[in-house]
Write a protein that holds these residues in place. Structure first.
Motif, PDB file in Angstrom:
ATOM      1  N   ALA A 100     -25.564  -8.868  -0.485  1.00 43.29           N
ATOM      2  CA  ALA A 100     -24.345  -9.072   0.307  1.00 43.29           C
ATOM      3  C   ALA A 100     -23.311  -9.914  -0.431  1.00 43.29           C
ATOM      4  N   GLU A 101     -23.751 -10.732  -1.381  1.00 40.96           N
ATOM      5  CA  GLU A 101     -22.802 -11.565  -2.118  1.00 40.96           C
ATOM      6  C   GLU A 101     -21.841 -10.729  -2.953  1.00 40.96           C
ATOM      7  N   HIS A 102     -22.241  -9.493  -3.266  1.00 40.53           N
ATOM      8  CA  HIS A 102     -21.402  -8.618  -4.085  1.00 40.53           C
ATOM      9  C   HIS A 102     -20.639  -7.589  -3.251  1.00 40.53           C
ATOM     10  N   LEU A 103     -20.740  -7.682  -1.920  1.00 38.14           N
ATOM     11  CA  LEU A 103     -20.119  -6.684  -1.049  1.00 38.14           C
ATOM     12  C   LEU A 103     -18.882  -7.252  -0.349  1.00 38.14           C
ATOM     13  N   GLN A 104     -17.869  -6.416  -0.244  1.00 38.25           N
ATOM     14  CA  GLN A 104     -16.638  -6.794   0.452  1.00 38.25           C
ATOM     15  C   GLN A 104     -16.147  -5.615   1.293  1.00 38.25           C
ATOM     16  N   ILE A 105     -15.365  -5.945   2.310  1.00 38.31           N
ATOM     17  CA  ILE A 105     -14.635  -4.925   3.070  1.00 38.31           C
ATOM     18  C   ILE A 105     -13.182  -4.979   2.604  1.00 38.31           C
ATOM     19  N   MET A 106     -12.721  -3.900   1.990  1.00 40.91           N
ATOM     20  CA  MET A 106     -11.325  -3.817   1.567  1.00 40.91           C
ATOM     21  C   MET A 106     -10.566  -2.964   2.579  1.00 40.91           C
ATOM     22  N   TRP A 107      -9.450  -3.454   3.074  1.00 42.51           N
ATOM     23  CA  TRP A 107      -8.702  -2.736   4.106  1.00 42.51           C
ATOM     24  C   TRP A 107      -7.204  -2.715   3.789  1.00 42.51           C
ATOM     25  N   VAL A 108      -6.542  -1.696   4.319  1.00 41.92           N
ATOM     26  CA  VAL A 108      -5.082  -1.578   4.191  1.00 41.92           C
ATOM     27  C   VAL A 108      -4.509  -1.275   5.567  1.00 41.92           C
ATOM     28  N   LEU A 109      -3.327  -1.802   5.826  1.00 36.53           N
ATOM     29  CA  LEU A 109      -2.612  -1.550   7.080  1.00 36.53           C
ATOM     30  C   LEU A 109      -1.387  -0.703   6.763  1.00 36.53           C
ATOM     31  N   ILE A 110      -1.256   0.419   7.455  1.00 34.44           N
ATOM     32  CA  ILE A 110      -0.160   1.355   7.217  1.00 34.44           C
ATOM     33  C   ILE A 110       0.697   1.469   8.477  1.00 34.44           C
ATOM     34  N   GLY A 111       1.999   1.382   8.303  1.00 29.91           N
ATOM     35  CA  GLY A 111       2.922   1.493   9.433  1.00 29.91           C
ATOM     36  C   GLY A 111       4.357   1.500   8.940  1.00 29.91           C
ATOM     37  N   PHE A 112       5.283   1.240   9.854  1.00 29.50           N
ATOM     38  CA  PHE A 112       6.709   1.236   9.527  1.00 29.50           C
ATOM     39  C   PHE A 112       7.230  -0.208   9.542  1.00 29.50           C
ATOM     40  N   PRO A 113       7.880  -0.645   8.466  1.00 24.43           N
ATOM     41  CA  PRO A 113       8.339  -2.041   8.389  1.00 24.43           C
ATOM     42  C   PRO A 113       9.254  -2.454   9.531  1.00 24.43           C
ATOM     43  N   ASP A 114      10.157  -1.545   9.969  1.00 25.37           N
ATOM     44  CA  ASP A 114      11.093  -1.919  11.021  1.00 25.37           C
ATOM     45  C   ASP A 114      10.408  -2.077  12.366  1.00 25.37           C
ATOM     46  N   GLU A 115       9.274  -1.419  12.560  1.00 27.19           N
ATOM     47  CA  GLU A 115       8.555  -1.509  13.833  1.00 27.19           C
ATOM     48  C   GLU A 115       7.558  -2.663  13.830  1.00 27.19           C
ATOM     49  N   ILE A 116       6.833  -2.817  12.726  1.00 26.77           N
ATOM     50  CA  ILE A 116       5.824  -3.866  12.626  1.00 26.77           C
ATOM     51  C   ILE A 116       6.467  -5.217  12.325  1.00 26.77           C
ATOM     52  N   ASN A 117       7.592  -5.193  11.604  1.00 22.10           N
ATOM     53  CA  ASN A 117       8.295  -6.396  11.157  1.00 22.10           C
ATOM     54  C   ASN A 117       7.392  -7.282  10.306  1.00 22.10           C
ATOM     55  N   PHE A 118       6.675  -6.634   9.405  1.00 20.17           N
ATOM     56  CA  PHE A 118       5.914  -7.358   8.386  1.00 20.17           C
ATOM     57  C   PHE A 118       5.752  -6.407   7.210  1.00 20.17           C
ATOM     58  N   TYR A 119       6.003  -6.920   6.011  1.00 18.88           N
ATOM     59  CA  TYR A 119       5.855  -6.099   4.811  1.00 18.88           C
ATOM     60  C   TYR A 119       5.562  -7.048   3.661  1.00 18.88           C
ATOM     61  N   SER A 120       4.300  -7.101   3.266  1.00 12.97           N
ATOM     62  CA  SER A 120       3.903  -8.033   2.219  1.00 12.97           C
ATOM     63  C   SER A 120       4.605  -7.699   0.906  1.00 12.97           C
ATOM     64  N   PRO A 121       5.163  -8.698   0.224  1.00 11.99           N
ATOM     65  CA  PRO A 121       5.785  -8.443  -1.089  1.00 11.99           C
ATOM     66  C   PRO A 121       4.794  -7.908  -2.115  1.00 11.99           C
ATOM     67  N   HIS A 122       3.490  -8.105  -1.875  1.00 14.79           N
ATOM     68  CA  HIS A 122       2.476  -7.697  -2.846  1.00 14.79           C
ATOM     69  C   HIS A 122       2.091  -6.221  -2.726  1.00 14.79           C
ATOM     70  N   THR A 123       2.536  -5.538  -1.682  1.00 15.81           N
ATOM     71  CA  THR A 123       2.141  -4.134  -1.502  1.00 15.81           C
ATOM     72  C   THR A 123       3.307  -3.162  -1.661  1.00 15.81           C
ATOM     73  N   ARG A 124       4.475  -3.648  -2.000  1.00 17.10           N
ATOM     74  CA  ARG A 124       5.653  -2.776  -2.012  1.00 17.10           C
ATOM     75  C   ARG A 124       5.686  -1.832  -3.207  1.00 17.10           C
ATOM     76  N   GLU A 125       4.865  -2.112  -4.210  1.00 19.93           N
ATOM     77  CA  GLU A 125       4.774  -1.192  -5.340  1.00 19.93           C
ATOM     78  C   GLU A 125       3.745  -0.094  -5.082  1.00 19.93           C
ATOM     79  N   LEU A 126       2.993  -0.214  -3.982  1.00 18.22           N
ATOM     80  CA  LEU A 126       1.984   0.791  -3.650  1.00 18.22           C
ATOM     81  C   LEU A 126       2.629   1.920  -2.855  1.00 18.22           C
ATOM     82  N   SER A 127       2.219   3.141  -3.141  1.00 18.48           N
ATOM     83  CA  SER A 127       2.789   4.307  -2.465  1.00 18.48           C
ATOM     84  C   SER A 127       1.695   5.094  -1.764  1.00 18.48           C
ATOM     85  N   ILE A 128       2.048   5.677  -0.636  1.00 15.67           N
ATOM     86  CA  ILE A 128       1.159   6.606   0.057  1.00 15.67           C
ATOM     87  C   ILE A 128       1.458   7.998  -0.481  1.00 15.67           C
ATOM     88  N   LEU A 129       0.495   8.597  -1.138  1.00 19.80           N
ATOM     89  CA  LEU A 129       0.730   9.892  -1.771  1.00 19.80           C
ATOM     90  C   LEU A 129       0.781  11.023  -0.759  1.00 19.80           C
TER      91      LEU A 129
END
Length: 317
Positions: A262-291
């Protein structure tokens, strides 16, 4: 312009009447490439883009500096009047042009409209909100149609350009992405949760409260150490109780991972939505694209499913 509208009953009809006389004196034309942005707006946009709530911050900037820029501006003077007439009329829209003898031509027009529409107002309003009586229009025109820059007012604008179009890339693209010009969902947030031995339920809190719970969470169990990284496909992460403050991640087929450290296991997650509706957009994910986002029917009796990848994927994707 006259618009017929019955407000009370069949016996009485009241009509909105709007009159406007424009007196253009100067036409200004601008080329987009010659327009330079001020330091203040550049700093304001930069601060907004660096915020975790960039949509609201951008709206504040545009409320201050404006949303649109006109490449064509007409300067001059204007007289106008709006009133309500008691007469049954159809929708009328008249636009007339006079190149000279403004006062006498307006007098003829007023007489015509009095007979046709019952328009018999004694005064008009200037663009500054001052009363100009019909008998004083000629005097007012002589005073205000002089070649005096102090008397000029904006009476018309056209060829409007969004303010964000004046920025260079990548700033322009970031602004359009946050404002949702492309109407596409974005990867707004990512996170990693360290797994604990014999624990299959994980409560995840967002770093900031969201303004909407209309989003999607995708998560996978991964294994990483100093020398390798891989995805544990036999573990399934189900997302439950998602709201504006966080969500619950549940590890299914938990028993099949008993042989993993378990020490080597992680849960990696992403949140997908619209910035104007959620009103949150991390500066660290803006280079990532949904293909691609697509749906596909799955036969639960089959052990594997073939999913077609989108065509023309970007290189290194």
């Amino acid at each position: 312009m006259v618009q017929s509208k019955n407000l009370f009953n069949n016996n009485w009809s009241f009509n909105n009447f709007y009159f406007e006389a424009d007196f253009p004196l100067v036409e200004l034309n601008f080329e987009r490439k010659t327009i330079k942005l001020t330091t203040d707006i550049k700093i304001a946009i930069d601060n907004a883009l660096n915020s975790e709530r960039p949509f609201k911050e951008l709206i504040k900037v545009f409320n201050t500096f404006g949303y649109l820029l006109s490449l064509k501006i007409i300067l001059g003077q204007k007289l106008r009047r709006s009133c309500i007439l008691q007469k049954e009329l159809d929708l009328v829209d008249q636009q007339l042009e006079f190149e000279e003898n403004y006062s006498s031509e307006l007098d003829k027009l007023f007489i015509l409209w009095k007979d046709q529409y019952g328009f018999d107002e004694e005064y008009l309003m200037s663009i500054n909100g001052k009363v100009v009586r019909k008998n004083d229009i000629e005097k007012w025109l002589n005073e205000h149609l002089k070649q005096d820059l102090k008397l000029l007012r904006i009476i018309g604008q056209s060829e409007l350009v969004p303010l964000y179009e004046l920025f260079e890339e990548p700033v322009r693209g970031n602004i359009k992405s946050i404002l949702g010009i492309d109407n596409l969902p974005k990867i707004l947030m990512t996170g990693v949760v360290q797994m604990i031995k014999n624990v299959e339920y994980y409560n995840v809190d967002f770093p900031s409260h969201l303004e909407s719970s209309n989003y999607h969470i995708f998560a996978k169990v991964t294994r990483s150490n100093k020398s390798s990284f891989d995805v544990i496909d036999k573990a399934v992460v189900k997302i439950r109780s998602s709201n504006r403050t966080g969500f619950l991640a549940i590890i299914e087929k938990f028993d099949e991972m008993n042989d993993l450290n378990a020490e080597h296991l992680q849960i990696m997650w992403v949140l997908i939505g619209f910035p104007d509706e959620i009103n949150f957009y991390s500066p660290h994910t803006r280079e990532l694209s949904i293909l691609s986002i697509e749906t596909q029917d799955v036969d639960i009796d089959k052990s594997s499913v073939l999913i077609s990848a989108p065509e023309k994927l970007p290189e290194e994707s």
